[in-house]
Enzyme design. Structure first.
Site, PDB file in Angstrom:
ATOM      1  N   HIS A  82       0.814  -1.220   0.000  1.00 31.05           N
ATOM      2  CA  HIS A  82       0.000   0.000   0.000  1.00 31.05           C
ATOM      3  C   HIS A  82       0.845   1.266   0.000  1.00 31.05           C
ATOM      4  O   HIS A  82       0.416   2.298  -0.505  1.00 31.05           O
ATOM      5  CB  HIS A  82      -1.053  -0.057   1.103  1.00 31.05           C
ATOM      6  CG  HIS A  82      -2.140  -1.003   0.715  1.00 31.05           C
ATOM      7  ND1 HIS A  82      -2.162  -2.306   1.151  1.00 31.05           N
ATOM      8  CD2 HIS A  82      -3.164  -0.875  -0.159  1.00 31.05           C
ATOM      9  CE1 HIS A  82      -3.190  -2.918   0.581  1.00 31.05           C
ATOM     10  NE2 HIS A  82      -3.813  -2.079  -0.214  1.00 31.05           N
ATOM     11  N   ARG A  86     -10.565   3.865  -2.302  1.00 29.27           N
ATOM     12  CA  ARG A  86     -10.121   3.104  -1.123  1.00 29.27           C
ATOM     13  C   ARG A  86     -10.425   3.914   0.145  1.00 29.27           C
ATOM     14  O   ARG A  86      -9.574   4.650   0.639  1.00 29.27           O
ATOM     15  CB  ARG A  86      -8.614   2.838  -1.211  1.00 29.27           C
ATOM     16  CG  ARG A  86      -8.185   1.907  -2.331  1.00 29.27           C
ATOM     17  CD  ARG A  86      -6.677   1.680  -2.269  1.00 29.27           C
ATOM     18  NE  ARG A  86      -6.247   0.538  -3.048  1.00 29.27           N
ATOM     19  CZ  ARG A  86      -5.669   0.611  -4.249  1.00 29.27           C
ATOM     20  NH1 ARG A  86      -5.472   1.781  -4.824  1.00 29.27           N
ATOM     21  NH2 ARG A  86      -5.294  -0.484  -4.875  1.00 29.27           N
ATOM     22  N   ARG A 113     -15.505   1.645  -2.366  1.00 31.95           N
ATOM     23  CA  ARG A 113     -15.253   0.361  -1.723  1.00 31.95           C
ATOM     24  C   ARG A 113     -15.342   0.540  -0.207  1.00 31.95           C
ATOM     25  O   ARG A 113     -14.767   1.492   0.337  1.00 31.95           O
ATOM     26  CB  ARG A 113     -13.859  -0.154  -2.090  1.00 31.95           C
ATOM     27  CG  ARG A 113     -13.575  -1.491  -1.418  1.00 31.95           C
ATOM     28  CD  ARG A 113     -12.253  -2.048  -1.828  1.00 31.95           C
ATOM     29  NE  ARG A 113     -11.153  -1.307  -1.217  1.00 31.95           N
ATOM     30  CZ  ARG A 113      -9.876  -1.590  -1.448  1.00 31.95           C
ATOM     31  NH1 ARG A 113      -9.555  -2.565  -2.272  1.00 31.95           N
ATOM     32  NH2 ARG A 113      -8.916  -0.906  -0.856  1.00 31.95           N
ATOM     33  N   GLU A 153     -11.059 -11.025  -5.360  1.00 38.14           N
ATOM     34  CA  GLU A 153      -9.628 -10.950  -5.057  1.00 38.14           C
ATOM     35  C   GLU A 153      -9.133 -12.088  -4.179  1.00 38.14           C
ATOM     36  O   GLU A 153      -8.028 -12.029  -3.643  1.00 38.14           O
ATOM     37  CB  GLU A 153      -9.257  -9.593  -4.455  1.00 38.14           C
ATOM     38  CG  GLU A 153     -10.089  -9.162  -3.282  1.00 38.14           C
ATOM     39  CD  GLU A 153      -9.716  -7.780  -2.753  1.00 38.14           C
ATOM     40  OE1 GLU A 153      -8.663  -7.241  -3.095  1.00 38.14           O
ATOM     41  OE2 GLU A 153     -10.513  -7.238  -1.962  1.00 38.14           O
ATOM     42  N   ASN A 181      -4.156  -7.339  -7.112  1.00 34.52           N
ATOM     43  CA  ASN A 181      -3.074  -7.195  -6.127  1.00 34.52           C
ATOM     44  C   ASN A 181      -3.172  -8.294  -5.079  1.00 34.52           C
ATOM     45  O   ASN A 181      -2.183  -8.931  -4.715  1.00 34.52           O
ATOM     46  CB  ASN A 181      -3.150  -5.830  -5.437  1.00 34.52           C
ATOM     47  CG  ASN A 181      -3.062  -4.693  -6.423  1.00 34.52           C
ATOM     48  OD1 ASN A 181      -2.594  -4.888  -7.536  1.00 34.52           O
ATOM     49  ND2 ASN A 181      -3.520  -3.522  -6.031  1.00 34.52           N
ATOM     50  N   ASP A 182      -4.374  -8.488  -4.582  1.00 33.24           N
ATOM     51  CA  ASP A 182      -4.561  -9.556  -3.596  1.00 33.24           C
ATOM     52  C   ASP A 182      -4.718 -10.917  -4.250  1.00 33.24           C
ATOM     53  O   ASP A 182      -4.208 -11.912  -3.743  1.00 33.24           O
ATOM     54  CB  ASP A 182      -5.778  -9.248  -2.713  1.00 33.24           C
ATOM     55  CG  ASP A 182      -5.396  -8.288  -1.604  1.00 33.24           C
ATOM     56  OD1 ASP A 182      -4.385  -8.531  -0.939  1.00 33.24           O
ATOM     57  OD2 ASP A 182      -6.090  -7.269  -1.424  1.00 33.24           O
ATOM     58  N   ARG A 220       2.454  -9.638  -1.033  1.00 33.17           N
ATOM     59  CA  ARG A 220       2.595  -8.554  -2.003  1.00 33.17           C
ATOM     60  C   ARG A 220       3.522  -7.445  -1.532  1.00 33.17           C
ATOM     61  O   ARG A 220       4.025  -6.656  -2.330  1.00 33.17           O
ATOM     62  CB  ARG A 220       1.204  -7.960  -2.343  1.00 33.17           C
ATOM     63  CG  ARG A 220       0.491  -7.418  -1.143  1.00 33.17           C
ATOM     64  CD  ARG A 220      -0.965  -7.113  -1.423  1.00 33.17           C
ATOM     65  NE  ARG A 220      -1.174  -5.757  -1.900  1.00 33.17           N
ATOM     66  CZ  ARG A 220      -2.366  -5.197  -2.048  1.00 33.17           C
ATOM     67  NH1 ARG A 220      -3.463  -5.907  -1.780  1.00 33.17           N
ATOM     68  NH2 ARG A 220      -2.479  -3.970  -2.471  1.00 33.17           N
ATOM     69  N   CYS A 231      -9.262  -3.758 -11.177  1.00 31.53           N
ATOM     70  CA  CYS A 231      -8.722  -2.554 -10.532  1.00 31.53           C
ATOM     71  C   CYS A 231      -7.406  -2.794  -9.800  1.00 31.53           C
ATOM     72  O   CYS A 231      -6.967  -1.952  -9.027  1.00 31.53           O
ATOM     73  CB  CYS A 231      -9.745  -1.936  -9.584  1.00 31.53           C
ATOM     74  SG  CYS A 231     -10.187  -3.018  -8.222  1.00 31.53           S
TER      75      CYS A 231
HETATM   76  C1  PEP Z   1      -6.452  -5.366  -5.156  1.00 30.56           C
HETATM   77  O1  PEP Z   1      -6.284  -6.143  -4.234  1.00 30.56           O
HETATM   78  O2  PEP Z   1      -6.178  -5.647  -6.345  1.00 30.56           O
HETATM   79  C2  PEP Z   1      -7.009  -4.025  -4.929  1.00 30.56           C
HETATM   80  C3  PEP Z   1      -7.290  -3.232  -5.936  1.00 30.56           C
HETATM   81  O3  PEP Z   1      -7.199  -3.612  -3.660  1.00 30.56           O
HETATM   82  P1  PEP Z   1      -6.026  -3.167  -2.662  1.00 30.56           P
HETATM   83  O4  PEP Z   1      -4.791  -2.941  -3.484  1.00 30.56           O
HETATM   84  O5  PEP Z   1      -6.490  -1.944  -1.973  1.00 30.56           O
HETATM   85  O6  PEP Z   1      -5.897  -4.348  -1.740  1.00 30.56           O
HETATM   86 MG    MG Z   2      -7.218  -5.884  -2.328  1.00 30.85          MG
END
Ligand code: PEP
Ligand code: MG
Length: 579
Positions: free
Chosen positions: A191, A298, A333, A432, A455-456, A466, A503
């Site tokens: 993040h 977010r 979200r 995710e 991402n997750d 990650r 996303c």
């Molecule tokens: C993801 O997990 O791809 C996502 C967009 O959410 P975040 O990066 O906030 O976990």
């Molecule tokens: Mg995520």
């Protein structure tokens, strides 16, 4: 001259003198001060002692209220250590006798204390080592508080070199003269990385021990195009980088011309490019970059301040975001707290494995009052624009049903109290987790839209943290398992007639644009700064070609083959761009 490679989070080249910050992870460089400075340093130290004791006493009172006497007693030990006159005496002696800075003296004495506890035979006493670490961190945070803020008073542009940055430190960068960042730790979708990407200036993470090699005032080059940092460059390298920087600036300026043009393939197929944002003000900034709306807001970043946001503050933040989107759709979200976002520093007992812990929708469903307050604020704000609500990190259908029930409860509350709200907002989910992806068919019966959070999804599919630079070579969107999972989710959504977007950071990486469109996606949500380059790519590409590329990418067996293939195909489309 020293060259280190890491992971770039945003492209570009920055050249300036380094500012080295001693931050949260607290590797304190050996730093001396002059005799004249020592009285001020001691005042800082005493202030840090007093603040630390005050903080612990407040925590003790809170915990006593929630959990009772026994648990709160742990804090008495911390206060006892801090009030021990010998501790202060040892620290001050080092400062007076060896001219150590307060931070360096604290660190030296506390490390010695930790070693003493570590060597103790009694396991209970050895356990105290962690408490001593805790006390050290707290003291150092309070000693360094002032120097951490110093970056806001820089008089000239600088490159920030540090071990790690917290999300709140990263959030403050835009009000400083920092023009580039180099961190020892961090993965490309942590993040902190996501915030750095929104900030938009060159940043490279995962540089291992760079911060212990660089001193404040050294010249540093952050090369966000080649994932590198050069410390103390020679004159020829500097010259070379100055000219590379000039070419890159030209390229970026040329992208501005695309701002008002739509993202369409050569056949005229429209692709919606949306912004991922963390703060309300970024909504308008996304529109400036040519976004068609906000695909991911977010909201958990509202928790970065000292006080948790109440319903009114949230309502205002959501309204500001909606207004910034200027009539375009905003996907809000619900809180994705936990893991590396916020809760761990608030926990007295951090989780052992926070990425697999009490995060996201689980946290919200365990804090129903907080969750309902958020939903009320979203519902009220929804009256002012085109809003959808999205739940993160679902793994079970029950979670989705509970989340929806809580939303309906919030609607009832509002109705009963006569508060007006937007009733007709679409309810969707982040896809995710591998569990949700594999049960996609069942989930899509109960939502209006899906947004794939790669991402997750990548971290859970590939069992790779990650945020951990030590395993970043395993973390890749190109893994065939990731590609197949995305393909299957898109297909299932299409069959069910459910709107599907993506996303994760992957959406803003040029090499994946053709693949994702070829797999059938027509909506991509990304860091606003990535929109112009992705738009340029789409406008240069035909859907037919994208479909061919996607089909071929799915035939490979390894991530390296996929990456090489996609990079080569993308390079053919945009030969002059840094891909
Ligand atoms: C993801 O997990 O791809 C996502 C967009 O959410 P975040 O990066 O906030 O976990
Ligand atoms: Mg995520």
């Amino acid at each position: 001259m020293q060259i280190l490679t890491g992971k770039a989070v945003s492209p570009g080249i920055a050249i300036a003198e380094a500012v080295v910050l001693d931050a949260e992870e607290l590797r304190i460089p050996r730093r001396m001060v002059t005799k004249d400075e020592i009285p001020d340093e001691i005042t800082e130290l005493d202030h840090a002692f007093a603040t630390s004791i005050e903080e612990i006493a407040t925590q003790r009172a809170d915990v006593k209220l929630q959990l009772g006497h026994d648990v709160a007693d742990v804090f008495n030990w911390h206060i006892g250590v801090l009030k021990d006159p010998m501790l202060r005496k040892d620290i001050v002696s080092l400062m007076e006798e060896r001219n150590y800075s307060a931070a360096y003296a604290v660190s030296t004495v506390m490390r010695g204390l930790q070693r003493r506890f570590m060597q103790m035979k009694d396991p209970l006493l050895a356990e105290r080592m962690r408490d001593v670490q805790d006390i050290e961190r707290r003291l150092l945070r309070n000693v360094l508080g002032k120097s951490a803020e110093d970056i806001s008073h820089l008089s000239q542009e600088a490159i920030l070199v540090t071990h790690d940055l917290t999300t709140s430190q990263t959030a403050r960068l835009s009000s400083t003269k920092i023009i580039g960042v180099a961190l020892d730790v961090g993965g490309a979708t942590s993040h902190t990385a996501i915030l750095l990407r929104s900030w938009g200036k060159p940043a490279v993470l995962g540089l291992k021990n760079l911060s212990s090699h660089v001193s404040g005032g050294d010249t540093v080059i952050v090369d966000g195009l080649n994932h590198m940092v050069v410390a103390d460059p020679d004159e020829a390298t500097l010259e070379d980088y100055r000219s590379k920087r000039a070419s890159f600036v030209k390229l970026i300026d040329a992208l501005d011309e695309l701002r008002d043009l739509p993202a369409v393939t050569t056949e005229g197929v429209r692709i919606e490019l949306l912004g991922n944002i963390e703060y309300p003000a970024e909504a308008a900034a996304s529109m400036e970059k040519g976004a068609d709306g906000i695909g991911l807001y977010r909201t958990e970043f509202l928790f970065l301040g000292d006080e948790d946001p109440d319903e009114e503050e949230q309502f205002e933040a959501y309204c500001k975001t909606i207004a910034g989107a200027n009539g375009n759709q905003v996907t809000v979200r619900t809180f994705d707290l936990g893991a590396d976002k916020i809760t761990q520093n608030k926990h007295f007992e951090p989780e052992r494995n926070p990425m697999l812990g009490n995060r996201s929708i689980r946290y919200s469903l365990q804090h129903l009052e907080m969750f309902k307050v958020q939903l009320r604020a979203i519902l009220r704000a929804a009256r002012t624009g085109n809003v959808r609500v999205m739940f993160p990190l679902l793994t079970t259908l029950m979670e989705l049903r509970q989340a929806k029930m809580t939303l309906f409860d919030a609607m009832e509350d509002l109705e009963e109290t006569g508060v007006r709200f937007g009733r007709d907002l679409d309810i969707g989910m982040m896809m995710e987790t591998p569990a949700a992806a594999s049960q996609c068919r069942e989930f899509v019966r109960e939502v209006k839209f899906v947004s794939i959070g790669t991402n997750d999804l990548i971290q859970y599919l590939l069992a790779t943290d990650r945020g951990n630079e030590r395993v970043s070579r395993y973390y890749t969107a190109s893994h065939p398992a990731v590609l197949r999972t995305i393909r299957d989710v898109i297909r299932t959504c299409a069959k069910a007639g459910v709107d599907c977007s993506l996303c994760g950071e992957m959406a803003g990486e040029p090499i994946y644009a053709m693949l994702l469109i070829g797999l059938g996606l027509r909506k991509l949500s990304m860091a606003p700064n990535n929109i112009p380059e992705i738009k340029k790519l789409i406008r240069a590409c035909s859907l037919k070609k994208a479909e061919r590329v996607a089909k071929r990418a799915l035939t490979f067996e390894t991530d390296a083959q996929v990456t090489n293939y996609l990079r080569a195909e993308t390079k053919k489309l945009l030969p002059d761009d840094p891909i």
